[in-house]
Design a protein around this motif. Structure first.
Motif, PDB file in Angstrom:
ATOM      1  N   LEU A  61      11.812  -2.403   0.910  1.00  0.00           N
ATOM      2  CA  LEU A  61      11.991  -3.791   1.250  1.00  0.00           C
ATOM      3  C   LEU A  61      11.028  -4.512   1.006  1.00  0.00           C
ATOM      4  O   LEU A  61      10.974  -5.521   0.109  1.00  0.00           O
ATOM      5  CB  LEU A  61      12.557  -4.116   2.547  1.00  0.00           C
ATOM      6  CG  LEU A  61      13.957  -3.487   3.008  1.00  0.00           C
ATOM      7  CD1 LEU A  61      14.284  -3.752   4.354  1.00  0.00           C
ATOM      8  CD2 LEU A  61      15.177  -3.940   1.797  1.00  0.00           C
ATOM      9  N   GLN A  62       9.536  -4.074   1.532  1.00  0.00           N
ATOM     10  CA  GLN A  62       8.594  -5.157   1.077  1.00  0.00           C
ATOM     11  C   GLN A  62       8.045  -4.842  -0.338  1.00  0.00           C
ATOM     12  O   GLN A  62       7.697  -5.842  -0.893  1.00  0.00           O
ATOM     13  CB  GLN A  62       7.653  -4.820   2.139  1.00  0.00           C
ATOM     14  CG  GLN A  62       6.271  -5.676   2.242  1.00  0.00           C
ATOM     15  CD  GLN A  62       6.862  -7.059   3.095  1.00  0.00           C
ATOM     16  OE1 GLN A  62       7.346  -7.990   2.014  1.00  0.00           O
ATOM     17  NE2 GLN A  62       6.667  -7.527   4.137  1.00  0.00           N
ATOM     18  N   THR A  63       7.843  -3.759  -0.904  1.00  0.00           N
ATOM     19  CA  THR A  63       7.111  -3.592  -2.036  1.00  0.00           C
ATOM     20  C   THR A  63       7.979  -3.891  -3.271  1.00  0.00           C
ATOM     21  O   THR A  63       7.592  -4.024  -4.216  1.00  0.00           O
ATOM     22  CB  THR A  63       6.638  -1.973  -2.197  1.00  0.00           C
ATOM     23  OG1 THR A  63       7.670  -1.035  -1.977  1.00  0.00           O
ATOM     24  CG2 THR A  63       5.803  -1.567  -0.954  1.00  0.00           C
ATOM     25  N   THR A  64       9.546  -3.347  -2.805  1.00  0.00           N
ATOM     26  CA  THR A  64      10.292  -3.546  -4.152  1.00  0.00           C
ATOM     27  C   THR A  64      11.299  -4.897  -4.206  1.00  0.00           C
ATOM     28  O   THR A  64      11.425  -5.169  -5.204  1.00  0.00           O
ATOM     29  CB  THR A  64      11.104  -2.114  -4.129  1.00  0.00           C
ATOM     30  OG1 THR A  64      10.274  -1.167  -3.988  1.00  0.00           O
ATOM     31  CG2 THR A  64      11.869  -2.089  -5.365  1.00  0.00           C
ATOM     32  N   VAL A  65      11.732  -5.069  -2.870  1.00  0.00           N
ATOM     33  CA  VAL A  65      12.514  -6.361  -2.810  1.00  0.00           C
ATOM     34  C   VAL A  65      11.801  -7.568  -2.799  1.00  0.00           C
ATOM     35  O   VAL A  65      11.729  -8.297  -3.655  1.00  0.00           O
ATOM     36  CB  VAL A  65      13.719  -6.168  -1.529  1.00  0.00           C
ATOM     37  CG1 VAL A  65      14.520  -7.439  -1.603  1.00  0.00           C
ATOM     38  CG2 VAL A  65      14.396  -5.122  -1.726  1.00  0.00           C
ATOM     39  N   ALA A  66      11.072  -7.600  -1.861  1.00  0.00           N
ATOM     40  CA  ALA A  66       9.810  -8.818  -1.813  1.00  0.00           C
ATOM     41  C   ALA A  66       8.844  -8.588  -2.841  1.00  0.00           C
ATOM     42  O   ALA A  66       8.672  -9.560  -3.663  1.00  0.00           O
ATOM     43  CB  ALA A  66       9.086  -8.833  -0.518  1.00  0.00           C
ATOM     44  N   GLY A  67       8.579  -7.317  -3.415  1.00  0.00           N
ATOM     45  CA  GLY A  67       7.912  -7.051  -4.529  1.00  0.00           C
ATOM     46  C   GLY A  67       6.243  -6.955  -4.404  1.00  0.00           C
ATOM     47  O   GLY A  67       5.653  -7.150  -5.107  1.00  0.00           O
ATOM     48  N   ILE A  68       5.869  -6.916  -3.209  1.00  0.00           N
ATOM     49  CA  ILE A  68       4.517  -6.830  -2.740  1.00  0.00           C
ATOM     50  C   ILE A  68       3.774  -5.511  -2.825  1.00  0.00           C
ATOM     51  O   ILE A  68       4.176  -4.763  -1.824  1.00  0.00           O
ATOM     52  CB  ILE A  68       3.986  -7.524  -1.539  1.00  0.00           C
ATOM     53  CG1 ILE A  68       4.530  -9.036  -1.432  1.00  0.00           C
ATOM     54  CG2 ILE A  68       2.470  -7.522  -1.308  1.00  0.00           C
ATOM     55  CD1 ILE A  68       4.521  -9.691   0.039  1.00  0.00           C
ATOM     56  N   ASP A  69       2.987  -5.421  -3.524  1.00  0.00           N
ATOM     57  CA  ASP A  69       2.216  -3.867  -3.488  1.00  0.00           C
ATOM     58  C   ASP A  69       1.036  -3.850  -4.222  1.00  0.00           C
ATOM     59  O   ASP A  69       0.637  -4.967  -4.718  1.00  0.00           O
ATOM     60  CB  ASP A  69       3.114  -2.752  -4.315  1.00  0.00           C
ATOM     61  CG  ASP A  69       2.975  -1.677  -3.683  1.00  0.00           C
ATOM     62  OD1 ASP A  69       2.015  -1.278  -2.965  1.00  0.00           O
ATOM     63  OD2 ASP A  69       3.961  -0.585  -3.867  1.00  0.00           O
ATOM     64  N   THR A  70       0.316  -2.945  -3.743  1.00  0.00           N
ATOM     65  CA  THR A  70      -1.345  -2.771  -4.080  1.00  0.00           C
ATOM     66  C   THR A  70      -1.239  -2.222  -5.521  1.00  0.00           C
ATOM     67  O   THR A  70      -0.164  -1.163  -5.755  1.00  0.00           O
ATOM     68  CB  THR A  70      -2.130  -2.144  -3.226  1.00  0.00           C
ATOM     69  OG1 THR A  70      -3.655  -2.248  -3.795  1.00  0.00           O
ATOM     70  CG2 THR A  70      -1.886  -0.626  -2.932  1.00  0.00           C
ATOM     71  N   ASP A  71      -2.229  -2.499  -6.381  1.00  0.00           N
ATOM     72  CA  ASP A  71      -2.435  -1.680  -7.523  1.00  0.00           C
ATOM     73  C   ASP A  71      -3.650  -1.099  -7.443  1.00  0.00           C
ATOM     74  O   ASP A  71      -4.545  -1.727  -8.073  1.00  0.00           O
ATOM     75  CB  ASP A  71      -2.149  -2.869  -8.853  1.00  0.00           C
ATOM     76  CG  ASP A  71      -2.539  -2.050 -10.366  1.00  0.00           C
ATOM     77  OD1 ASP A  71      -2.554  -0.874 -10.347  1.00  0.00           O
ATOM     78  OD2 ASP A  71      -2.747  -3.048 -11.040  1.00  0.00           O
ATOM     79  N   GLY A  72      -3.600   0.057  -7.032  1.00  0.00           N
ATOM     80  CA  GLY A  72      -5.230   0.811  -6.671  1.00  0.00           C
ATOM     81  C   GLY A  72      -5.494   0.626  -5.441  1.00  0.00           C
ATOM     82  O   GLY A  72      -4.695   0.097  -4.638  1.00  0.00           O
ATOM     83  N   PRO A  73      -6.603   0.872  -5.146  1.00  0.00           N
ATOM     84  CA  PRO A  73      -7.229   0.879  -3.685  1.00  0.00           C
ATOM     85  C   PRO A  73      -7.215  -0.685  -2.966  1.00  0.00           C
ATOM     86  O   PRO A  73      -7.788  -1.215  -3.643  1.00  0.00           O
ATOM     87  CB  PRO A  73      -8.484   1.570  -3.560  1.00  0.00           C
ATOM     88  CG  PRO A  73      -8.566   2.598  -4.848  1.00  0.00           C
ATOM     89  CD  PRO A  73      -7.661   1.699  -5.958  1.00  0.00           C
ATOM     90  N   GLY A  74      -6.653  -0.996  -2.057  1.00  0.00           N
ATOM     91  CA  GLY A  74      -7.083  -2.123  -1.012  1.00  0.00           C
ATOM     92  C   GLY A  74      -6.784  -3.214  -1.620  1.00  0.00           C
ATOM     93  O   GLY A  74      -7.360  -4.360  -1.238  1.00  0.00           O
ATOM     94  N   PHE A  75      -5.597  -3.528  -2.382  1.00  0.00           N
ATOM     95  CA  PHE A  75      -5.318  -4.822  -2.919  1.00  0.00           C
ATOM     96  C   PHE A  75      -6.167  -5.757  -3.362  1.00  0.00           C
ATOM     97  O   PHE A  75      -6.143  -6.681  -3.382  1.00  0.00           O
ATOM     98  CB  PHE A  75      -4.802  -5.498  -1.417  1.00  0.00           C
ATOM     99  CG  PHE A  75      -3.487  -5.061  -0.848  1.00  0.00           C
ATOM    100  CD1 PHE A  75      -2.023  -5.423  -1.278  1.00  0.00           C
ATOM    101  CD2 PHE A  75      -3.303  -4.085   0.059  1.00  0.00           C
ATOM    102  CE1 PHE A  75      -0.864  -4.778  -0.979  1.00  0.00           C
ATOM    103  CE2 PHE A  75      -2.171  -3.421   0.270  1.00  0.00           C
ATOM    104  CZ  PHE A  75      -1.035  -3.753  -0.323  1.00  0.00           C
ATOM    105  N   GLY A  76      -7.138  -5.165  -3.985  1.00  0.00           N
ATOM    106  CA  GLY A  76      -8.139  -6.196  -4.943  1.00  0.00           C
ATOM    107  C   GLY A  76      -7.313  -6.396  -6.017  1.00  0.00           C
ATOM    108  O   GLY A  76      -7.364  -7.494  -6.367  1.00  0.00           O
TER     109      GLY A  76
END
Ligand code: BGC
Length: 928
Positions: A800-815
């Protein structure tokens, strides 16, 4: 003074003046939320090079594209030195770097109990310095064995080995001591083999409960440290502790045994007093402490507490109490526990739940409904003659006749008994126990109770909420909230499977499937740092297999597929979520041994599933080499990434080759010509496809035909999920990868059996252990294994958070951040199988990230918020990128937005920090 020196002095003054002036030219960034080892102002750190982090905030209007280009850290032994700009412990100098977390302290060696005050200045994208941050602080713990002057003490009412069948009273321990000169600071260190509650000068010290938590006490025992300076204001002081059995000596998990680690709880404490005159003194536990038994007659985590208020000892924890009737505490020379600072936060009282409703299913039997399946205990308000017995039994569910359903608690009695004090109405609470319950049955009361007579006390490891989620579907929102309650109920120092029955163990499979959801819900890095030691250091068998539960208990095995793999998955999540490579460094040798174990117990790069397989699945095989081999691939692929993180090139090559061999074996053995995934026995199931797509094991040129088979498997179950522990965490993202977005939404939004939302519709307030825990027309599943607070199915929260809201990290630690909401088609929405809006936020290690979208007749809108010093790739659903606007402007005119490419239904942009509003009036509901 010679002229040369005068000149030099003037030079220094000038540099200082310039530095001060420079500080006034505050740039666009402010430094906030200073943390050390993931904690704010921690007391009692035993990491010799603690890691520091901060969050950046914009100072003004300008928010877009803010970056940190350099930082400087000052650390000082006193606040006055720090205020004067003297980093007498460490001055990092100006470091050209965008790092803002995982920065190792590299100053002077820190001694036991040493205070460090620190502050940070950063330089922004234009090279402008920020103002110095407010001061942060950390205090070291006791770094050497010899620093412990205290002795382990307890109260052995009788000599010899304690009877395992008898649950003994808790021990009360006290020490009176004077303070007769001005105090500068006071830090208390405490630990127990057992569980303790500290008291100081007449009151419990704080809201902590069940400290110091659960470890494999044979390997290590944690201590907590407390700054108690403000609590020592009088001359006569009393330090007290109540000591209970806890995990150490009580009934443990599902072993059916007491005394798993030892039969006599022990306590240790050391209070260091530093006086204004520079002298110091230590008040340490030893045989001079006084000990007694009191009102807590029995206290067991699983069984409950028996409390006899007639035996209370008013004032036992304060000065002026006559303790002549007390005995000398037992000093135990035979304890050689390895004391370490607790890496995480204590379990605390977090919130109170009022009673929603009272029923009386039988005369005199009152059932209080808390409206929430919660973990902790009930506070009772009652009145009655001295010795009147009031009994509280706890349950998650009700029988059809309204009485409480306790069959699923197995051997856990979950019963608290109070013998009332007599006198006026007052509060009663149990000690050193916890229950998983929504309902409290109270018997023995004088008269009819009122709702305020029972209040639920919620306890869990004190981890702040970091995530929010909301969508156009209220049931989905409730589902997400239930994942949080599943976490609250099972994050009591160890991530457990369930909190109510006689189990409550650190099942590793459960923890790994839920970890990302957990991290997105609550601030969990310190919690998992602690548990990864339980898992990777303390639960490993000689052959390299990691425990199926950690801390390990001897009635379960090691290294089973999906469970033993938690070592790899959870270390990898620490890298992904927090950029934490130190845990990986620490556990890497254990992971290498685990990989060796996998290799030696595999055949031709294939593996079976071991003991549990696709646990609690409803259809498809529980055990299959197709599942075991896919998981073997998963672990090996994660090992490649962990080796990469540590720069171990040889290992990267070795594990990459191994992963390729496993992939080839998977394809050769299980992927059939017609697109089916099937094992040698001719079995197939949803989980096979979930893993194949989820782990990218399907060759690109075969995706379409395999996807067709995947859909067939779902259809076979009448468009419902039937997956267990190994398939469920992957199945939704696998469907998205297979191009079946609408089907993924349909499965999440299903509200008929079996589904997540059916459970919500049935009134669940937590996650259930089984899809069929309770089913209309069928009732309860087998009470031998039917928990209503088992977070594993809460792994849907990650999706729900990464795919529906769409928030994810791309590599280590959300830089680098990905904002990529995956949307259902217009047809799916029209058919009631989609969402029309969703909004999520996550307070990452770099600051708050938010993504919210909404789709209506006016088109599509996506609002995004990115913290300073991060860069996001934003995927805006669009049939035609030229129709996309940001803040009402074309993309070319929008500040800080860069068009990257058009990719499968998305216009893809790169943005830096700031808030953005993308709109697309022409968006027609293209799916994918
Ligand atoms: C637990 C599970 C656990 C499993 C192992 C059960 O008793 O409650 O959640 O992972 O055993 O299969």
């Amino acid at each position: 003074m010679p002229t040369k020196s005068i000149r030099a002095l003037l030079g220094i003054v000038l540099i200082a003046a310039m530095a001060t002036a420079a500080c006034k030219v505050a740039g666009s960034l402010r430094v906030d939320n200073l943390r050390c080892e993931y904690k704010t102002g921690p007391v009692g750190i035993d990491v010799v090079r603690p890691r520091l982090s901060w969050v950046l905030v914009s100072t003004g209007e300008m928010q877009r594209g803010l970056k940190q280009t350099a930082y400087r850290i000052l650390a000082a032994g006193s606040l006055s030195a720090l205020d004067a700009g003297r980093g007498d412990l460490w001055d990092s100098g100006k470091v050209v770097s965008d790092r803002q977390s995982q920065i190792e302290y590299a100053g002077q060696a820190l001694g036991s109990g040493q205070d460090s005050f620190w502050k940070v200045q950063v330089w922004d994208q234009d090279g402008k310095p920020s103002a110095w941050s407010l001061a942060g602080r950390w205090t070291m713990g006791l770094l050497n064995k010899e620093d412990w002057q205290a002795r382990w003490i307890g109260f052995d009412a009788a000599p010899g080995v304690a009877d395992p069948k008898i649950m003994p009273p808790a021990a009360y321990l006290r020490k009176a001591f004077p303070i007769n000169k001005p105090l500068r600071s006071a830090v208390l260190f405490a630990s127990a083999l057992g569980v303790y509650e500290l008291h100081l000068n007449g009151k419990p010290l704080n809201a902590d409960v069940l400290s110091p938590g659960w470890t494999d006490y044979r390997k290590r025992v944690h201590y907590f440290a407390y700054d108690v300076t403000s609590r020592l204001t009088s001359e006569d002081n009393v330090l007290g502790a109540i000591l209970g059995d806890g995990w150490y000596a009580g009934y443990l998990a599902f072993t059916g045994k007491r005394h798993y680690y030892g039969d006599k709880p022990r306590f240790i404490a050391q209070l260091r007093l530093d006086f204004a005159d520079g002298t110091s003194q230590v008040i340490a536990s030893d045989g001079t402490w006084k000990a007694a038994q009191g009102p807590i007659r029995e206290a067991d985590l699983l069984m409950g507490c028996v409390y006899d208020a007639r035996l209370e000892m008013p004032g036992w924890n304060a000065a002026g109490f006559d303790d002549t009737g007390w005995s000398a505490a037992t000093e135990d020379q035979n304890v050689h526990a390895n004391l370490e600072a607790h890496p995480s936060t204590p379990i605390r009282r977090i919130q109170e739940m009022p009673t929603r409703k009272i029923t009386e299913p039988k005369p005199g039997v009152f059932v209080f409904d808390m409206g929430q399946n919660m973990v902790g205990w009930a506070r009772l308000k009652a009145q009655g003659g001295p010795g009147r017995k009031v009994t509280l039994r706890h349950a998650e569910m009700l029988n059809p006749d309204g009485t409480i359903y306790t069959a699923n608690l197995r051997a856990a009695k979950a019963t608290d008994t109070f013998y009332l004090a007599g006198g006026p109405r007052r509060d009663y609470e149990p000690y050193f126990t916890f229950h998983g319950f929504q309902y409290v049955e109270v018997t023995g009361l004088e008269g009819r109770p009122a709702p305020e007579d029972v209040t639920g006390i919620v306890v869990h490891s004190d981890l702040p909420r970091v995530g929010t989620f909301e969508s156009s579907n209220a049931l989905v929102n409730k589902l997400m909230e239930n994942t949080v309650w599943g976490q609250k109920g099972n994050f009591l120092d160890v991530p457990t499977d369930c909190p109510q029955r006689d189990e409550r163990a650190g099942w590793t499979g459960d923890a790994q499937v839920f970890m990302k959801t957990a991290c997105l819900n609550m601030d969990s890095p310190a919690f998992f740092t602690k548990w990864l030691t339980d898992l990777c250091q303390d639960s490993q068998r000689a052959d390299g297999a990691l425990g199926d539960v950690a801390p390990h208990v001897d009635i379960v095995g090691f290294g089973n597929t999906g469970w033993g793999d938690a070592g790899l998955v959870c270390n990898w999540q620490m890298v992904q979520m927090y950029g934490d490579t130190r845990v990986v460094e620490q556990h890497y040798p254990a992971l290498v041994r685990y990989m060796d174990y996998l290799a030696t117990t595999s055949r031709d790069f294939t593996r079976g599933t071991g003991a549990y397989g696709d646990w609690v699945r409803l259809a498809g095989p529980q055990h299959s080499e197709a599942i075991g081999t896919a998981y073997y691939f998963y672990s090996t692929r994660l090992m490649v990434e962990l080796a990469e993180v540590l720069g171990k090139a040889d290992d990267v090559r070795k594990y990459r080759a191994q992963a390729e061999n496993i992939r080839a074996a998977f394809i050769k053995n299980f992927l059939k010509e017609d697109g089916r995934i099937m094992d040698a026995k001719g079995a197939t199931g949803q989980t096979f496809y979930a893993l194949a797509f989820g782990l990218d094991l399907v060759p690109p040129d075969q995706r379409i035909k395999v996807a067709v088979r995947f859909v067939e498997e779902i259809k076979k179950q009448d468009w419902h999920l039937a997956t267990g522990f190994l398939g469920t965490p992957f199945v939704l993202s696998a469907l998205v990868k297979a191009g079946q977005v609408d089907l993924a939404y349909r499965l999440v939004l299903n509200d008929t059996y079996p589904s997540w939302l059916l459970q919500v519709k049935l009134g669940s307030t937590t996650m259930w252990e089984r899809w069929d825990g309770w089913v209309p027309n069928k009732g309860f599943q087998d009470p031998g294994m039917n928990s209503f607070n088992h977070y594993w199915l809460g792994c849907v929260g990650e999706w729900l958070q990464t795919t529906v809201a769409g928030i994810d990290t791309d590599g280590p630690g959300f830089g680098r951040i990905t904002i990529r909401p995956v949307l259902p088609s217009a047809e799916a929405v029209a058919a009631g199988r989609g969402l029309t809006s969703a909004r999520g936020s996550y307070d990452s290690i770099r600051g708050r990230i938010a993504s919210g979208w909404k789709k209506d007749e006016t088109g599509f809108r996506l609002e995004v918020s990115i913290p300073p010093n991060s860069v996001a790739t934003v995927y805006v659903p669009a049939g035609d990128p030229s129709s996309v606007r940001e803040g009402g402007k074309t993309i070319e005119q929008a500040a800080g937005v860069k068009f990257l490419r058009y990719e499968r239904g998305y216009a893809v942009y790169e943005v830096g920090s700031g808030t953005y509003a993308f709109t697309n009036p022409l968006w027609s509901g293209l799916n994918f």
